[in-house]
Design a protein around this motif. Structure first.
Motif, mmCIF file in Angstrom:
data_model
loop_
_atom_site.group_PDB
_atom_site.id
_atom_site.type_symbol
_atom_site.label_atom_id
_atom_site.label_comp_id
_atom_site.label_asym_id
_atom_site.label_seq_id
_atom_site.Cartn_x
_atom_site.Cartn_y
_atom_site.Cartn_z
ATOM 1 N N PHE A 111 -0.369 -35.284 -78.518
ATOM 2 C CA PHE A 111 0.627 -35.631 -77.510
ATOM 3 C C PHE A 111 1.513 -34.445 -77.141
ATOM 4 O O PHE A 111 1.854 -34.255 -75.967
ATOM 5 C CB PHE A 111 1.493 -36.788 -78.019
ATOM 6 C CG PHE A 111 2.635 -37.126 -77.095
ATOM 7 C CD1 PHE A 111 2.413 -37.830 -75.919
ATOM 8 C CD2 PHE A 111 3.933 -36.716 -77.392
ATOM 9 C CE1 PHE A 111 3.457 -38.132 -75.051
ATOM 10 C CE2 PHE A 111 4.979 -37.015 -76.533
ATOM 11 C CZ PHE A 111 4.737 -37.725 -75.363
ATOM 12 N N TYR A 112 1.912 -33.633 -78.130
ATOM 13 C CA TYR A 112 2.823 -32.537 -77.822
ATOM 14 C C TYR A 112 2.155 -31.506 -76.919
ATOM 15 O O TYR A 112 2.821 -30.861 -76.100
ATOM 16 C CB TYR A 112 3.355 -31.879 -79.106
ATOM 17 C CG TYR A 112 2.320 -31.160 -79.938
ATOM 18 C CD1 TYR A 112 2.029 -29.816 -79.715
ATOM 19 C CD2 TYR A 112 1.645 -31.817 -80.962
ATOM 20 C CE1 TYR A 112 1.092 -29.148 -80.489
ATOM 21 C CE2 TYR A 112 0.713 -31.168 -81.733
ATOM 22 C CZ TYR A 112 0.429 -29.831 -81.490
ATOM 23 O OH TYR A 112 -0.502 -29.182 -82.245
ATOM 24 N N THR A 117 3.576 -30.845 -73.154
ATOM 25 C CA THR A 117 3.926 -29.458 -72.814
ATOM 26 C C THR A 117 3.196 -29.012 -71.553
ATOM 27 O O THR A 117 3.794 -28.385 -70.667
ATOM 28 C CB THR A 117 3.581 -28.519 -73.977
ATOM 29 O OG1 THR A 117 4.276 -28.940 -75.150
ATOM 30 C CG2 THR A 117 3.974 -27.090 -73.650
ATOM 31 N N ALA A 118 1.903 -29.332 -71.467
ATOM 32 C CA ALA A 118 1.125 -28.942 -70.288
ATOM 33 C C ALA A 118 1.652 -29.622 -69.027
ATOM 34 O O ALA A 118 1.789 -28.989 -67.970
ATOM 35 C CB ALA A 118 -0.354 -29.290 -70.503
ATOM 36 N N VAL A 119 1.982 -30.931 -69.139
ATOM 37 C CA VAL A 119 2.491 -31.662 -67.976
ATOM 38 C C VAL A 119 3.844 -31.109 -67.542
ATOM 39 O O VAL A 119 4.085 -30.880 -66.350
ATOM 40 C CB VAL A 119 2.601 -33.173 -68.307
ATOM 41 C CG1 VAL A 119 3.338 -33.903 -67.192
ATOM 42 C CG2 VAL A 119 1.210 -33.773 -68.496
ATOM 43 N N LEU A 125 6.544 -25.570 -62.831
ATOM 44 C CA LEU A 125 5.938 -24.590 -61.925
ATOM 45 C C LEU A 125 5.858 -25.129 -60.504
ATOM 46 O O LEU A 125 6.166 -24.417 -59.534
ATOM 47 C CB LEU A 125 4.539 -24.225 -62.433
ATOM 48 C CG LEU A 125 3.786 -23.147 -61.640
ATOM 49 C CD1 LEU A 125 4.560 -21.838 -61.680
ATOM 50 C CD2 LEU A 125 2.377 -22.959 -62.194
ATOM 51 N N LEU A 126 5.474 -26.413 -60.371
ATOM 52 C CA LEU A 126 5.380 -27.034 -59.045
ATOM 53 C C LEU A 126 6.744 -27.091 -58.358
ATOM 54 O O LEU A 126 6.875 -26.741 -57.171
ATOM 55 C CB LEU A 126 4.799 -28.444 -59.179
ATOM 56 C CG LEU A 126 4.703 -29.264 -57.884
ATOM 57 C CD1 LEU A 126 3.755 -28.594 -56.899
ATOM 58 C CD2 LEU A 126 4.240 -30.677 -58.194
ATOM 59 N N VAL A 127 7.785 -27.536 -59.094
ATOM 60 C CA VAL A 127 9.127 -27.629 -58.525
ATOM 61 C C VAL A 127 9.636 -26.254 -58.127
ATOM 62 O O VAL A 127 10.243 -26.076 -57.053
ATOM 63 C CB VAL A 127 10.095 -28.305 -59.521
ATOM 64 C CG1 VAL A 127 11.539 -28.179 -59.054
ATOM 65 C CG2 VAL A 127 9.724 -29.765 -59.702
ATOM 66 N N TYR A 128 9.386 -25.247 -58.971
ATOM 67 C CA TYR A 128 9.829 -23.882 -58.657
ATOM 68 C C TYR A 128 9.189 -23.377 -57.364
ATOM 69 O O TYR A 128 9.868 -22.811 -56.498
ATOM 70 C CB TYR A 128 9.475 -22.948 -59.816
ATOM 71 C CG TYR A 128 9.819 -21.497 -59.554
ATOM 72 C CD1 TYR A 128 11.135 -21.043 -59.658
ATOM 73 C CD2 TYR A 128 8.824 -20.588 -59.181
ATOM 74 C CE1 TYR A 128 11.454 -19.719 -59.407
ATOM 75 C CE2 TYR A 128 9.133 -19.257 -58.921
ATOM 76 C CZ TYR A 128 10.454 -18.832 -59.042
ATOM 77 O OH TYR A 128 10.755 -17.514 -58.777
ATOM 78 N N VAL A 129 7.896 -23.605 -57.225
ATOM 79 C CA VAL A 129 7.200 -23.167 -56.011
ATOM 80 C C VAL A 129 7.731 -23.908 -54.792
ATOM 81 O O VAL A 129 7.944 -23.316 -53.724
ATOM 82 C CB VAL A 129 5.680 -23.386 -56.167
ATOM 83 C CG1 VAL A 129 4.963 -23.157 -54.837
ATOM 84 C CG2 VAL A 129 5.113 -22.455 -57.233
ATOM 85 N N MET A 130 7.966 -25.220 -54.927
ATOM 86 C CA MET A 130 8.463 -26.017 -53.797
ATOM 87 C C MET A 130 9.852 -25.579 -53.362
ATOM 88 O O MET A 130 10.177 -25.584 -52.172
ATOM 89 C CB MET A 130 8.460 -27.501 -54.169
ATOM 90 C CG MET A 130 7.066 -28.084 -54.340
ATOM 91 S SD MET A 130 7.077 -29.802 -54.879
ATOM 92 C CE MET A 130 7.533 -30.632 -53.363
#
Length: 379
Positions: free
Chosen positions: A10-11, A15-17, A23-28
């Motif tokens: 699970f960890y 962590t991957a999610v 990363l997605l929010v930063y790019v957006m």
């Protein structure tokens, strides 16, 4: 060797999610100036696509069909802005009088606070000044958001034209990106997405017109000045789920406070808007706004707030249709179906833990029943 993420501890999964989301929010955020106009253009291009297709059926050339569709959209928007501008001009003529009345009410309020709570007027003014200084950053962000919205308005026709022109190219790309065995799922997702966005936007426009009419009629009957302007602004704010309605009520209450004596009009405005909101939420939204966009209230509020944090005012408008598209995608992918259920408006009657407990109870009872049957048969 390919390893599925769900086979990991699970960890590692979490962590991957989380890393992917960050990363997605930063790019957006970094690409907001590019992505926001493209997102609006994509939704509006989908909305105008049926008109373009209809014109092409009458053998109108594709470029001319797209131009006519965009021209119809521009004329409709210009008509709304012209109507609102005439109301704003009338409001501007009375602005000095309203400002004088507002200052009088503010002075009376300061005197009441001093007499009731013992807070000196000078201290109240200092506290108000400090609050205004602290809010400058918020005001600056709002102004930047409005300027960004104006930039979007000028870019939209270009983006919409190009998206409709290269529609076939974009669709073929989406089909070719995924493997051939997933073509059916891709086709279903695209069809549902197109239907949901078209129904959602058209439903919102119809809802906005009806709410504007009800708001304006209520305010005119209550004698609130500039009732048509405030009613229309309230209907536009109502497009922002849940939060816009609160701001829409504050505007006519403030206007009634400035222009009228007593508090009966304010009470009437609040009652009228509560009734309108009830009609809107229980009749208009379920029947007019497409049922294909079924996002529950909790997720709606969260995504609107996240949209505001991400892209400001534009993000608040885009958040619901964007999440509706995500839900359509999630519902079509087995590993993502739980996320689709989390976003949806279908409330299960039993939770999984209760089902598992009942199942385990039945498993424990069955051997005992079998033992009793054997004993009776032997007796």
């Amino acid at each position: 060797m390919y390893i599925k993420i769900k086979d990991q501890p699970f960890y590692i999964q979490s962590t991957a999610v989380l890393f992917g989301l960050v990363l997605l929010v930063y790019v957006m955020i970094q690409l907001a100036d590019i992505l926001v106009p493209l997102a609006f253009a994509a939704f509006l291009a989908i909305l105008l696509n049926p008109l373009v297709n209809r014109l092409e059926k009458y053998r109108v050339p594709k470029i001319i069909s797209i131009g006519i569709a965009i021209l119809v959209m521009i004329i409709a928007v210009a008509t709304v802005f012209y109507f609102l501008s005439t109301q704003i001009v009338q409001f501007g003529d009375s602005l000095p009088m309203l400002q004088k009345k507002f200052q009088s009410i503010t002075a009376d309020l300061k005197t009441w606070i001093q007499q009731t709570f013992g807070v000196e007027v000078s201290k109240q003014e200092k506290m108000l000044k400090d609050a205004l200084n602290n809010s400058q950053a918020v005001v600056g962000k709002t102004v930047n958001g409005l300027l960004g919205t104006l930039a979007i308005i000028f870019l939209l026709p270009v983006y919409i034209f190009l998206m409709l022109l290269y529609k076939t190219l974009i669709l073929n790309f989406l089909y070719e990106v995924f493997s051939e065995e997933n073509s059916k799922k891709v086709s279903d997702v695209l069809a549902e997405t197109k239907g949901a966005i078209q129904s959602y936007i058209v439903g919102l426009l119809i809802e906005m017109i009806i709410v504007a009419a009800m708001n304006s009629a209520a305010l005119i009957l209550l004698g609130v000045k500039y009732g048509i302007l405030i009613g229309c602004i309230g209907a536009i704010l109502n497009l922002i789920p849940y939060l816009g309605g609160i701001i829409a009520i504050a505007l006519p209450v403030l206007m009634a406070t400035v222009t009228k004596d007593g508090y009966s009009t304010q009470l009437g405005v609040i009652i009228a808007y509560i009734v309108i909101q009830f009609i809107d939420n229980n009749i208009l939204v379920p029947r007019i706004v497409s049922s294909k966009v079924q996002i529950n209230a909790l997720m709606s509020i969260i995504v609107v707030l996240l949209g505001n944090a991400l892209w400001g005012v534009s993000g608040m408008f885009l958040s619901i249709p964007f999440v509706a598209v995500l839900k359509i995608v999630f519902d079509r992918i087995d590993d993502l179906k739980p996320w689709g259920k989390l976003l949806g408006d279908n409330i299960p009657t039993h939770h999984m833990g209760e089902m598992w407990r009942n199942r385990n109870k039945r498993k424990a009872v069955l051997p005992q029943q079998e033992k009793q049957k054997i004993e009776k048969a032997g007796g």
